[in-house]
Scaffold this motif. Structure first.
Motif, PDB file in Angstrom:
ATOM      1  N   ASP A  18       0.809  -1.247   0.031  1.00  0.00           N
ATOM      2  CA  ASP A  18      -0.043  -0.048  -0.109  1.00  0.00           C
ATOM      3  C   ASP A  18       0.865   1.397   0.045  1.00  0.00           C
ATOM      4  O   ASP A  18       2.017   1.333   0.223  1.00  0.00           O
ATOM      5  CB  ASP A  18      -0.931   0.031   1.164  1.00  0.00           C
ATOM      6  CG  ASP A  18      -0.284   0.174   2.487  1.00  0.00           C
ATOM      7  OD1 ASP A  18       0.850  -0.195   2.672  1.00  0.00           O
ATOM      8  OD2 ASP A  18      -1.035   0.586   3.300  1.00  0.00           O
ATOM      9  N   VAL A  19       0.164   2.204  -0.273  1.00  0.00           N
ATOM     10  CA  VAL A  19       1.108   3.729  -0.654  1.00  0.00           C
ATOM     11  C   VAL A  19       1.155   4.602   0.810  1.00  0.00           C
ATOM     12  O   VAL A  19       1.793   5.429   0.913  1.00  0.00           O
ATOM     13  CB  VAL A  19       0.573   4.555  -1.915  1.00  0.00           C
ATOM     14  CG1 VAL A  19       0.518   3.872  -3.006  1.00  0.00           C
ATOM     15  CG2 VAL A  19      -0.904   4.984  -1.475  1.00  0.00           C
ATOM     16  N   GLU A  67      -2.692   1.159  -9.369  1.00  0.00           N
ATOM     17  CA  GLU A  67      -3.218   1.292  -8.072  1.00  0.00           C
ATOM     18  C   GLU A  67      -4.567   1.422  -7.879  1.00  0.00           C
ATOM     19  O   GLU A  67      -5.201   2.047  -8.661  1.00  0.00           O
ATOM     20  CB  GLU A  67      -2.556   2.826  -7.792  1.00  0.00           C
ATOM     21  CG  GLU A  67      -1.024   2.768  -7.356  1.00  0.00           C
ATOM     22  CD  GLU A  67      -0.533   4.234  -6.970  1.00  0.00           C
ATOM     23  OE1 GLU A  67      -1.427   5.056  -6.520  1.00  0.00           O
ATOM     24  OE2 GLU A  67       0.644   4.263  -6.974  1.00  0.00           O
ATOM     25  N   TYR A 111     -10.793  -2.408  -3.339  1.00  0.00           N
ATOM     26  CA  TYR A 111     -10.086  -3.527  -3.453  1.00  0.00           C
ATOM     27  C   TYR A 111     -10.409  -4.456  -2.512  1.00  0.00           C
ATOM     28  O   TYR A 111     -10.839  -5.665  -2.609  1.00  0.00           O
ATOM     29  CB  TYR A 111      -8.371  -3.244  -3.155  1.00  0.00           C
ATOM     30  CG  TYR A 111      -7.440  -4.747  -3.184  1.00  0.00           C
ATOM     31  CD1 TYR A 111      -7.067  -4.938  -4.281  1.00  0.00           C
ATOM     32  CD2 TYR A 111      -7.643  -5.302  -2.018  1.00  0.00           C
ATOM     33  CE1 TYR A 111      -6.230  -6.135  -4.551  1.00  0.00           C
ATOM     34  CE2 TYR A 111      -6.889  -6.447  -1.995  1.00  0.00           C
ATOM     35  CZ  TYR A 111      -6.529  -6.916  -3.266  1.00  0.00           C
ATOM     36  OH  TYR A 111      -5.616  -8.343  -3.267  1.00  0.00           O
ATOM     37  N   SER A 128      -6.584   5.082   1.018  1.00  0.00           N
ATOM     38  CA  SER A 128      -5.366   4.768   0.820  1.00  0.00           C
ATOM     39  C   SER A 128      -5.289   3.956  -0.471  1.00  0.00           C
ATOM     40  O   SER A 128      -6.500   3.513  -1.118  1.00  0.00           O
ATOM     41  CB  SER A 128      -4.713   3.603   1.697  1.00  0.00           C
ATOM     42  OG  SER A 128      -3.561   3.205   1.310  1.00  0.00           O
ATOM     43  N   ARG A 129      -4.378   3.676  -1.304  1.00  0.00           N
ATOM     44  CA  ARG A 129      -4.310   2.944  -2.738  1.00  0.00           C
ATOM     45  C   ARG A 129      -3.441   1.712  -2.485  1.00  0.00           C
ATOM     46  O   ARG A 129      -2.291   1.605  -1.806  1.00  0.00           O
ATOM     47  CB  ARG A 129      -3.639   3.750  -3.699  1.00  0.00           C
ATOM     48  CG  ARG A 129      -4.596   4.934  -4.036  1.00  0.00           C
ATOM     49  CD  ARG A 129      -4.107   5.878  -4.957  1.00  0.00           C
ATOM     50  NE  ARG A 129      -5.398   6.653  -5.345  1.00  0.00           N
ATOM     51  CZ  ARG A 129      -6.293   6.561  -6.486  1.00  0.00           C
ATOM     52  NH1 ARG A 129      -6.256   5.214  -7.009  1.00  0.00           N
ATOM     53  NH2 ARG A 129      -7.094   7.234  -6.795  1.00  0.00           N
ATOM     54  N   ILE A 130      -3.770   0.615  -3.048  1.00  0.00           N
ATOM     55  CA  ILE A 130      -3.308  -0.693  -3.003  1.00  0.00           C
ATOM     56  C   ILE A 130      -2.602  -1.081  -4.402  1.00  0.00           C
ATOM     57  O   ILE A 130      -3.173  -0.972  -5.516  1.00  0.00           O
ATOM     58  CB  ILE A 130      -4.247  -2.105  -2.473  1.00  0.00           C
ATOM     59  CG1 ILE A 130      -5.130  -1.599  -1.383  1.00  0.00           C
ATOM     60  CG2 ILE A 130      -3.361  -3.358  -2.414  1.00  0.00           C
ATOM     61  CD1 ILE A 130      -4.176  -1.312   0.004  1.00  0.00           C
ATOM     62  N   VAL A 131      -1.115  -1.016  -4.354  1.00  0.00           N
ATOM     63  CA  VAL A 131      -0.347  -1.407  -5.663  1.00  0.00           C
ATOM     64  C   VAL A 131      -0.602  -2.909  -5.804  1.00  0.00           C
ATOM     65  O   VAL A 131      -0.196  -3.617  -5.192  1.00  0.00           O
ATOM     66  CB  VAL A 131       1.009  -1.001  -5.561  1.00  0.00           C
ATOM     67  CG1 VAL A 131       1.768  -1.256  -6.900  1.00  0.00           C
ATOM     68  CG2 VAL A 131       1.098   0.561  -5.183  1.00  0.00           C
ATOM     69  N   THR A 132      -1.310  -2.993  -7.302  1.00  0.00           N
ATOM     70  CA  THR A 132      -1.721  -4.466  -7.127  1.00  0.00           C
ATOM     71  C   THR A 132      -1.094  -4.916  -8.580  1.00  0.00           C
ATOM     72  O   THR A 132      -0.997  -4.292  -9.617  1.00  0.00           O
ATOM     73  CB  THR A 132      -3.280  -4.562  -7.530  1.00  0.00           C
ATOM     74  OG1 THR A 132      -3.828  -4.038  -6.087  1.00  0.00           O
ATOM     75  CG2 THR A 132      -3.807  -6.086  -7.669  1.00  0.00           C
TER      76      THR A 132
END
Length: 222
Positions: free
Chosen positions: A6-7, A168, A174, A152-156
């Motif tokens: 996550d970022v 992202e 997500y 938040s953002r999850i880099v996937t």
């Protein structure tokens, strides 16, 4: 969709999350040292077997103990099982621990695992298969993260045709998709995975997250 990280950086060292991962790894290494018979006995002794509390002959064979409601979350059934659980715990645990504090997070994690186990227990009252794994407790962490850090953002790692690309994805979407998949599998009755433990843990985490979020809003307001 496989999450990589996550970022959202954590403000403090996630000591409890690291300790939980280490404990799970140590127990798994111990499992690898057992022969097949010893491992089976170990799983039945410390894994959660619903029939242990509902079926008389299983009660007599295993004896009564509430310890498995805690110990089950530190056992795993294979390399990919523990890797997946610890990976998700690492991604979502640090920020959740940041928000709750080390002691509060520890109590939350253990209680989420217990609540998740109780949820699965209700849906599989007579099962003689040991339920093992940290996924219920980890689902609780994910549920709390869902409420506390929706932006938040999850880099996937995302497959597009024959290629893999990094995307992202907002944590809200997500985790909502993840939860929908758990509910769908739970309703269909897919065998071999404690889907209801995932669902129960996630909902429990959402409740904790909502309470903390309301306290945070109240604190900032006054």
């Amino acid at each position: 969709m496989f999450p990589l990280y996550d970022v959202l950086p954590s403000r403090k060292k996630p000591y409890v999350t690291i300790a939980l991962i280490l404990i799970n790894v140590v127990v798994f290494v111990y499992e690898l040292m057992l022969n097949d018979r010893e491992l089976l006995l170990f799983m039945y002794r410390y894994g959660l077997v619903p029939a242990r509390y509902t079926v008389e002959r299983v009660k007599e064979a295993l004896g009564f103990s509430l310890l498995p409601f805690i110990t089950h979350m530190f056992l795993h059934g294979g390399f990919w099982h523990i890797l997946g659980n610890m990976w998700f715990l690492w991604i979502f645990g640090d920020n959740t621990e940041d928000e709750m504090g080390h002691v509060g997070y520890t109590l939350f994690y253990l209680s989420a695992g217990i609540f998740a186990a109780l949820t699965q227990f209700v849906f599989t009252l007579h099962s003689t298969t040991p339920m093992v794994g940290a996924s219920g407790a980890v689902s609780g962490v994910m549920g709390a993260y869902f409420v506390l850090f929706p932006y938040s953002r999850i880099v996937t790692l995302f497959p597009i045709f024959f290629f893999l690309t990094l995307v992202e994805i907002p944590a809200f979407y997500y985790l909502m998709i993840w939860f929908f998949i758990q509910v769908l599998n739970g309703l269909v009755g897919s065998y071999g995975i404690a889907w209801w433990a995932h669902i129960g843990g996630f909902v429990y985490g959402m409740i904790w997250g909502y309470i903390l979020r309301m306290r945070r809003i109240h604190r900032y307001r006054y």
